[in-house]
Structures are given as C-alpha cells and as structure tokens.
Design an enzyme around this catalytic site. Sequence first.
Site: not given
Length: 415
Positions: A150, A182, A260
């Site tokens: 993402h 992801d 992330s």
Amino acid sequence: MNEEYNKASDNDEISKDEETADGFYDDSDFSFEEVEPQSVIIPDTVENKEGKAASGIKLFCAVLTVIFIASCCVFIGYYIGNNKKNQGISPDQPSYQKPSSEMLSTSDIYAKVAPSVVGILIYNEGEEAAMSEASGVVYTSDGYIITNDHIYSSIPSAQFKIFTSDGAFYSAKYIAGDTRSDLAVLKITDKVELKAAEFADSELVASGDYVCAIGCPNGHNSKSTITFGIVSVPKVRITNTTNYASNLIQTDSAINPGNSGGVLVNANGQVIGITSSKVAQTEYEGIGYAIPTKTVRKIIGSLMEFGKVTNRAKLGITYRFYNDVMAKLSGVAVAGLEIDQVLPECQVFGKLSKGDIITHADGVKLTSDAVLLDMLEDSAPGDNLVLTVYRSYGTTDSITVKLIGDSGSSSYKVK
C-alpha cells in the site's frame, strides 16, 4: 468489528524470495615417446574363465549401482524442485531460524536488527522531492527488500530510494506486489552486500511473547526507532481495505506512521512479522498488526520467482457467515456460510447457488469462516475440497470442488 483501520505508512493509518577452475594441466614442458603396445595372450584356462565371469558380475553390479544412485538423485532433485515451485519458495530465500531460549536485551535486539531495516523514499516520476516515506527490511544480502504494497498506492509510476542504517542511499526498482497480503518486493539496482534479517516461524509465536517493532517513522533525517511490547493475539483475522480477511499478529507495540514495511521481531531479534496497520480511533490504544512470516514466506517467494502470486487458492464465492445463535435470530435454517454470489470462473460455478449454506469442509464443521479460510491458506490451486452443503430447497449434499488460483493484483500503477 466496527473499528476503522488505517494503514501505518507514510500518512498511513488505515481501515479494517562460483566461479570454478577449469582444471586443465599445461603439458607444454613435457614430451612423450609413443610406445608400441605389446600383445599379451592369456591362456583360456578354467581359472581365467572364472576370473572373466567374476569380473563380468562385478561390472554388472557396479553399473546397476550407478544407475540406482543416479535415479535416486534425479527423483530427489525433482521432488525438491517441484515442492519449492508449488510452495512458491525461491532458492534465494533465507532459511527460517528456530527461536532460542536466551532473550536479548532491547538494546541488543536493536543492534542486531537495525542494520537490516531500511527506509524507503517514494517519488513520483520526474519529481525531485519524496511524496511519501515508509520502511522495509533486507530479505537477501544482494538487495531484495520486503515492504508493504500500500505504500505506493497513491503515487503513479512510483520511483524508490532506499536508505540504510549507515546513511547510504541506493536506487531501487519495483519487482512485484500483492494487495491481498499487503506485501511487496523492491530490488536495489546497485551492487550491494547488505545484512539480511534473520527470520523465525510465526507459527511458534504465542500470546504474551515479548516483541519489538523496528522501522523508520521519522524519515531519512533520523535513525530507525524501536518500540517494545507483547504479542496480544498470535492469529487474528482482520478484513483490510480490499475486503480480504488476513491472518495477522496483533501486538500492543507502538506502530507509528512510516512504520509500514518495518519489522516485528521476537526476543531473539528474529523477524516474526512485517508491520502493516493499526487501529486508528482515539478510544483504542495499543492495537497494531503485523503480517506473519508464514504468509511472508509463501507470498514473497512467489512474487520474487514469478512476479505474481501463483500458490494461493480460493473457492470463488462471496458469503455471509451465521453461527448457531445468529442463524436462529435471522431465521436461517442452519449455521454456516450462506452463499451470496458464485464467481463464473471458479470450479464451484453450477455446483453452488445463492442461498446454499456450506456447513462442513472436509468433514470439519464451520464454526466460523476462519475455519474455511485457514484451510484455503494451507491449500494450493488444484487441490480438492469436500463440502457439505445445505441447499436452499431443504436437502443436504456432499460435493467435491477443485480450488482455483487467486493471483490477486498490486497497488502499483503506471501512468
């Protein structure tokens, strides 16, 4: 759950893979005199005949032995290679280490892991300033980097710069990504020798285990950070923004914007998950998620080898799940997965219909949809699954269906 989930990247609070010597001798300094071979006549005696017979038997046995060993080697090689292909495991993937009983201090964990954690600057094509920043982890020493899919979803034709713990910057290219898990793979284009992270089996993780999250939430102007906590739940299914229910590790270790693609590590400094998301409502505190290494190993291996996911299976339906209580309250005949839609491309098309209820899979009662989802995660395209189905018109059938591939797609977009 009604909580909102946000991706934990850049702005990211989100919603619910020798040379060898030739061995030639230089004979230029040697001269050889040819000698005419002499003929030797061996009398055809009984002893000589027996010697010939014995030598023949020995030669025959030796040939059989060589053929047998060669056949075994070919079989073993085929099995290993085929198994790796089916599992999507690239030969370049690191081995997964078993956690030891000796726990490291938090500072020792950071010292061990930080050199394998990288920051990622994400640029729009032609732009000089980074539009977003995220984290990643060194998967192989020659520059394969794992991160989240993402992180580039809002940046068309995204370009990447990788910065390491020693302050070096490298250009990187996009290899492949997958929205469902992801996960994504980048590759440093420069020739490098980096410290690959050590990975452990997430199946060994238990509630209460001490863990640390390491990433680069403060960008390239600061070193990576470490936060400390425990594993709250080793396996919990969370529906992400692609409406895919993923098995994740829940932790109370703080996961901040920019984390992330960073890592969740155990007390031995071994990666057990890739940090991905957190609950982003003010009434919640200390709920973050990481993608377990069981998923990482399967998906990343396939992305590295094939550029897409080739080893993930799906049934090909959408559904609503009813447990016993919900079924009674809703007036549904039996508990299970009530079919809402059957996808035309799947093998169950024509075998299942809207309103049918799947009550068992391979003889196991579906007490939750996670039971079936776990079976699918442990299966491969082409595997068979036996379903017990309560039909909308009141009968119960047993059908065998073949699972199809779920290659998914990536958030990476080209202008």
